[in-house]
Design a protein around this motif. Structure first.
Motif, mmCIF file in Angstrom:
data_model
loop_
_atom_site.group_PDB
_atom_site.id
_atom_site.type_symbol
_atom_site.label_atom_id
_atom_site.label_comp_id
_atom_site.label_asym_id
_atom_site.label_seq_id
_atom_site.Cartn_x
_atom_site.Cartn_y
_atom_site.Cartn_z
ATOM 1 N N LYS A 34 0.830 -1.203 0.000
ATOM 2 C CA LYS A 34 0.000 0.000 0.000
ATOM 3 C C LYS A 34 0.867 1.257 0.000
ATOM 4 O O LYS A 34 0.346 2.373 0.003
ATOM 5 C CB LYS A 34 -0.926 0.006 1.216
ATOM 6 C CG LYS A 34 -2.014 -1.067 1.159
ATOM 7 C CD LYS A 34 -2.924 -0.998 2.370
ATOM 8 C CE LYS A 34 -4.019 -2.060 2.287
ATOM 9 N NZ LYS A 34 -4.886 -2.057 3.496
ATOM 10 N N ASP A 35 2.169 1.070 0.013
ATOM 11 C CA ASP A 35 3.088 2.207 -0.002
ATOM 12 C C ASP A 35 3.083 2.886 -1.372
ATOM 13 O O ASP A 35 2.900 2.217 -2.392
ATOM 14 C CB ASP A 35 4.514 1.749 0.317
ATOM 15 C CG ASP A 35 4.638 1.184 1.714
ATOM 16 O OD1 ASP A 35 3.813 1.566 2.575
ATOM 17 O OD2 ASP A 35 5.547 0.361 1.953
ATOM 18 N N PRO A 36 3.296 4.188 -1.418
ATOM 19 C CA PRO A 36 3.385 4.874 -2.713
ATOM 20 C C PRO A 36 4.643 4.445 -3.459
ATOM 21 O O PRO A 36 5.616 3.994 -2.850
ATOM 22 C CB PRO A 36 3.436 6.356 -2.330
ATOM 23 C CG PRO A 36 3.987 6.362 -0.932
ATOM 24 C CD PRO A 36 3.453 5.110 -0.283
ATOM 25 N N GLU A 37 4.626 4.592 -4.768
ATOM 26 C CA GLU A 37 5.817 4.231 -5.535
ATOM 27 C C GLU A 37 6.961 5.183 -5.169
ATOM 28 O O GLU A 37 6.732 6.333 -4.803
ATOM 29 C CB GLU A 37 5.504 4.231 -7.032
ATOM 30 C CG GLU A 37 4.934 5.518 -7.576
ATOM 31 C CD GLU A 37 5.996 6.347 -8.258
ATOM 32 O OE1 GLU A 37 7.199 6.124 -7.988
ATOM 33 O OE2 GLU A 37 5.618 7.220 -9.043
ATOM 34 N N TYR A 147 -0.868 4.161 -22.828
ATOM 35 C CA TYR A 147 -0.590 3.049 -21.925
ATOM 36 C C TYR A 147 0.699 3.291 -21.145
ATOM 37 O O TYR A 147 0.797 2.979 -19.954
ATOM 38 C CB TYR A 147 -0.489 1.732 -22.703
ATOM 39 C CG TYR A 147 -1.827 1.136 -23.056
ATOM 40 C CD1 TYR A 147 -2.773 0.852 -22.072
ATOM 41 C CD2 TYR A 147 -2.155 0.840 -24.376
ATOM 42 C CE1 TYR A 147 -4.005 0.303 -22.387
ATOM 43 C CE2 TYR A 147 -3.383 0.274 -24.704
ATOM 44 C CZ TYR A 147 -4.307 0.015 -23.702
ATOM 45 O OH TYR A 147 -5.520 -0.533 -24.019
ATOM 46 N N HIS A 148 1.699 3.866 -21.813
ATOM 47 C CA HIS A 148 2.962 4.104 -21.116
ATOM 48 C C HIS A 148 2.818 5.220 -20.086
ATOM 49 O O HIS A 148 3.446 5.172 -19.020
ATOM 50 C CB HIS A 148 4.064 4.443 -22.118
ATOM 51 C CG HIS A 148 5.411 4.550 -21.487
ATOM 52 N ND1 HIS A 148 6.061 3.458 -20.940
ATOM 53 C CD2 HIS A 148 6.236 5.617 -21.280
ATOM 54 C CE1 HIS A 148 7.226 3.833 -20.450
ATOM 55 N NE2 HIS A 148 7.349 5.141 -20.625
ATOM 56 N N GLN A 149 2.007 6.216 -20.381
ATOM 57 C CA GLN A 149 1.767 7.259 -19.386
ATOM 58 C C GLN A 149 1.066 6.689 -18.154
ATOM 59 O O GLN A 149 1.348 7.100 -17.019
ATOM 60 C CB GLN A 149 0.943 8.386 -20.008
ATOM 61 C CG GLN A 149 1.731 9.234 -20.990
ATOM 62 C CD GLN A 149 0.943 10.406 -21.509
ATOM 63 O OE1 GLN A 149 -0.226 10.592 -21.177
ATOM 64 N NE2 GLN A 149 1.572 11.216 -22.344
ATOM 65 N N LEU A 150 0.176 5.735 -18.363
ATOM 66 C CA LEU A 150 -0.449 5.064 -17.218
ATOM 67 C C LEU A 150 0.594 4.319 -16.393
ATOM 68 O O LEU A 150 0.543 4.315 -15.155
ATOM 69 C CB LEU A 150 -1.525 4.086 -17.709
ATOM 70 C CG LEU A 150 -2.818 4.694 -18.243
ATOM 71 C CD1 LEU A 150 -3.696 3.613 -18.865
ATOM 72 C CD2 LEU A 150 -3.572 5.420 -17.145
ATOM 73 N N HIS A 152 3.654 5.132 -15.924
ATOM 74 C CA HIS A 152 4.394 6.097 -15.106
ATOM 75 C C HIS A 152 3.530 6.671 -13.993
ATOM 76 O O HIS A 152 3.978 6.793 -12.854
ATOM 77 C CB HIS A 152 4.918 7.234 -15.989
ATOM 78 C CG HIS A 152 6.243 6.945 -16.611
ATOM 79 N ND1 HIS A 152 7.439 7.282 -16.029
ATOM 80 C CD2 HIS A 152 6.564 6.326 -17.765
ATOM 81 C CE1 HIS A 152 8.435 6.900 -16.789
ATOM 82 N NE2 HIS A 152 7.932 6.307 -17.861
ATOM 83 N N LYS A 153 2.303 7.036 -14.309
ATOM 84 C CA LYS A 153 1.450 7.694 -13.331
ATOM 85 C C LYS A 153 0.936 6.733 -12.254
ATOM 86 O O LYS A 153 0.681 7.132 -11.124
ATOM 87 C CB LYS A 153 0.258 8.366 -14.030
ATOM 88 C CG LYS A 153 0.632 9.561 -14.885
ATOM 89 C CD LYS A 153 -0.585 10.087 -15.637
ATOM 90 C CE LYS A 153 -0.246 11.291 -16.493
ATOM 91 N NZ LYS A 153 0.041 12.502 -15.713
#
Length: 370
Positions: A34-37, A147-150, A152-153
């Motif tokens: 559950k930690d942020p990336e 898809y690649h932006q997803l 990363h985000k």
């Protein structure tokens, strides 16, 4: 019992890994958190200490000339092989050595273009990506960007990060034969998996990508012959198969070899035991194959600062060396493919995942405006 030591810390934690005869649903699971990336936090720390890093952001105009040369090379080889047997050693070797290496470079040029790193205006990047797509043989560039932006985000999000293997893939392919199949046919997984996980909006850029690619393929068949198009398609397949440069697909985010740690708690979406550190979920490679792949091996650096072009990533690492030197690194892309297939501890389960939320349309639609 096993002791795990935090990286860059003197503290150790004793944990109880599941026994070897534990139920399969306990042994086979992703690293859930559950930690942020980590990239957002590291970016903030680097910018606080080295604000001059902001000056590295921006596009690299000379990249387009390299891309034009690679497209020209691929068209020339396709013409040269127009009368060759597709079953001949000459056809295969040229497709593997020149074709796959060139198309891998074009895949990753489209990756740079997806971050608007070749031209100042986003539209110019999208249109040039369609040109870079030509030797790939199938329309690809327009779908790759959203898809690649997803990725990363929403890194690690089980609904929105389509770079992650599905549970079905992990169950079926986490054995030697399955891993051989996966490593050999990676290109199909990356091309087809997104359509089964997350839907994106079809735009005029997608339509233009399809029309342009079909037009080029038709002209190729008419003037060069169908074997030239087969060369393009074979180059694309081999670029995402058992090829040295294809090692980056696995190397970037799979938790391999000594980076593996016991998966203590296997409840989907739950944090692992208190005081327990997840393995790193992004890995960099600093070897010579970066010369052929627009420095995509600088992958922690790229995720930390996705709007720094490939030519400036080594400078980012030099400036912020104390942030990157302690991170685990990949030493060989060829080795990654071998270790992934032959080492029992390396499976498709070895990815960090986040529970995330069901896909919402506005997230997908708004990506193109960033």
């Amino acid at each position: 019992m096993t002791q795990i030591k935090h990286r860059n810390s003197s503290h150790t934690f004793t944990i109880n890994p599941p026994p070897a005869d534990a139920p399969i649903e306990v042994l086979n699971e992703f690293y859930w958190t559950k930690d942020p990336e980590p990239h957002i936090a590291r970016r903030k720390l680097i910018l606080e200490k080295y604000p001059e890093v902001r000056k590295l952001n921006g596009y690299e105009p000379k990249t387009k000339w390299y891309v034009i040369a690679i497209v020209g090379l691929q068209v020339a080889v396709a013409y040269y092989l127009r009368d060759s047997s597709i079953l001949s050693w000459k056809f295969f070797l040229l497709a593997y050595v020149i074709g796959a290496t060139s198309n891998q470079a074009l895949f990753l040029a489209i990756h740079e273009l997806s971050h608007n790193l070749l031209f100042k205006k986003p539209l110019h990047n999208k249109l040039f990506a369609i040109f870079a797509n030509i030797p790939i043989g199938i329309p690809y560039s327009a779908s790759f960007q959203p898809y690649h932006q997803l990725h990363h985000k929403f890194l690690g999000d089980k609904y929105l990060d389509t770079d992650l293997p599905t549970k079905f893939e992990a169950i079926v392919l986490s054995n030697v034969l399955g891993k051989i199949f996966f490593a050999t046919c990676q290109i199909f997984f990356y091309a087809l998996r997104p359509m089964f996980i997350t839907q994106i909006k079809f735009t005029y850029i997608h339509l233009l990508n399809v029309i342009a690619q079909l037009a080029v393929d038709t002209l190729m068949v008419k003037y060069f012959g169908w074997k030239s198009v087969i060369y393009f398609l074979m180059s694309s397949f081999l670029a995402g198969s058992l090829h040295p440069c294809a090692g980056h697909f696995i190397a970037e985010h799979y938790v391999l070899n000594d980076n593996n740690v016991p998966k203590v708690q296997k409840t989907e979406g739950a944090n692992i035991a208190s005081g327990y550190q997840l393995p790193a979920e992004t890995y960099s490679y600093y070897g010579s194959l970066n010369l052929l792949t627009w420095n995509v091996g600088y992958h922690n650096e790229h995720h930390d600062f996705p709007y720094i072009a490939w030519t400036k990533l080594p400078e980012l690492r030099r400036i912020a060396a104390e942030f990157y030197d302690p991170l685990p690194q990949v030493t060989s892309w060829c080795g990654v493919i071998w270790w992934f297939i032959t080492n029992d501890i390396n499976t498709l389960w070895n990815r960090v995942k986040r529970e995330g939320k069901e896909m919402h349309g506005h997230k997908i639609d708004n990506l193109d405006k960033n």
